[in-house]
Enzyme design. Structure first.
Site: not given
Ligand SMILES: NC(=O)c1ccc[n+]([C@@H]2O[C@H](COP(=O)([O-])OP(=O)(O)OC[C@H]3O[C@@H](n4cnc5c(N)ncnc54)[C@H](O)[C@@H]3O)[C@@H](O)[C@H]2O)c1
Length: 265
Positions: A40, A88, A153, A157, A188
């Site tokens: 991260d 992720n 986004y 995706k 989250t």
């Molecule tokens: N939470 C939701 O509703 C949801 C739904 C569908 C998909 N997602 C996807 O799930 C994945 C995880 O998200 P989450 O919900 O845990 O959110 P989150 O914000 O808690 O976690 C995202 C993580 O990605 C890290 N990050 C951001 N930019 C980065 C980079 N350039 N390099 C390395 N790390 C980086 C952040 O520091 C963070 O720890 C993401 O790809 C998000 O798009 C989330």
């Protein structure tokens, strides 16, 4: 797709690993005796998450191809192998609808789409050296059903889903299974700006652990190129792509695509 227990001692890399899904997945895998490395952005907070969970931490900006390669080399140097990569890391756009913010678009696509391409390229040789393995990409429902409030986004995706479907037949003969998990809204930090809207509408959101369970299940149980939708009250279900009409030849019969374009599967 059944939740299967990964082989104890295997090694998993989780990008964006200090976030909501990463943390929930790392907890599950650690408890199954998997050696986990969270990759991260560098911050006290992110290092603290890994420390608190008792798992490894690697600094990584997924939008930097060389950095992806370096992290994989470091994981192999420390643990001797890599069995699974959870690509992720991701960010959302700001949701502004009155004008496209091109800078923001490039940033989101750079992380959410190019980060997946760079990550796949970086982990592929290591997974081959381990005798095969899995790549699980966290895409989103937005990759299957575009959001009118976030074009960047949605594009990123959908691109991740297309990339995985395109490269799955190429990786499969190498013993590597790649798939996507496509969650709806989940609890989250990424949904913080929307949280009040969900509460007011009594709209259900997933727990991070429900998504982590689907990610874990995809490690061992995914079909190559599959996209697993995760929705509240539904669980993880494979998305059925509709396909496209085949070309017709001069006789009006469905034409077969040339073998050279069919890929190795
Ligand atoms: N939470 C939701 O509703 C949801 C739904 C569908 C998909 N997602 C996807 O799930 C994945 C995880 O998200 P989450 O919900 O845990 O959110 P989150 O914000 O808690 O976690 C995202 C993580 O990605 C890290 N990050 C951001 N930019 C980065 C980079 N350039 N390099 C390395 N790390 C980086 C952040 O520091 C963070 O720890 C993401 O790809 C998000 O798009 C989330």
């Amino acid at each position: 797709m059944d939740a299967q227990t990964p082989r104890p001692g295997s090694v998993a890399l989780i990008t964006g690993g200090a976030g909501g899904f990463g943390r929930a997945l790392a907890t599950r895998l650690r408890d199954a005796d998997v050696r986990v490395v969270l990759a991260d952005l560098d911050s006290e907070r992110n290092r603290g998450v890994a420390e608190e969970l008792g798992v490894g931490f690697a600094v990584l900006d997924v939008a930097d191809h060389a950095a992806n390669v370096a992290v994989v080399a470091a994981v192999e140097a420390e643990h001797g192998r890599l069995d699974a990569a959870f690509l992720n890391a991701g960010i959302a756009g700001s949701g502004t609808t009155d004008a496209l913010d091109v800078e923001e678009y490039l940033r989101v696509v750079g992380i959410d789409l190019h980060g997946v391409v760079f990550g796949t390229d970086a982990v592929r040789p290591a997974l081959r050296r381990a005798g095969g393995g899995s790549i699980v990409v966290t895409a989103s429902l937005a990759g299957l059903s575009p959001m009118p409030t976030d074009q960047a986004y949605s594009v990123a995706k959908a691109g991740a889903v297309a990339f995985v479907r395109s490269i799955a037949p190429v990786l499969h003969p190498e013993g590597i299974t790649i798939s996507t998990v496509c969650p709806g809204f989940a609890d989250t930090a990424i949904i913080d700006p929307l949280r009040d809207h969900f509460a007011a509408a009594e709209f259900p959101v997933l727990t991070a652990d429900e998504v982590a369970a689907a990610m874990q299940a995809a490690w061992a149980g995914a079909d190559p190129g599959a996209a697993y939708v995760v929705q509240p009250g539904v669980g993880a279900v494979p998305y059925r792509f509709k396909g496209v009409p085949a070309a017709k030849n001069a006789a009006g019969e469905s034409a077969r695509i040339p073998g050279a374009l069919q890929g190795p599967l």
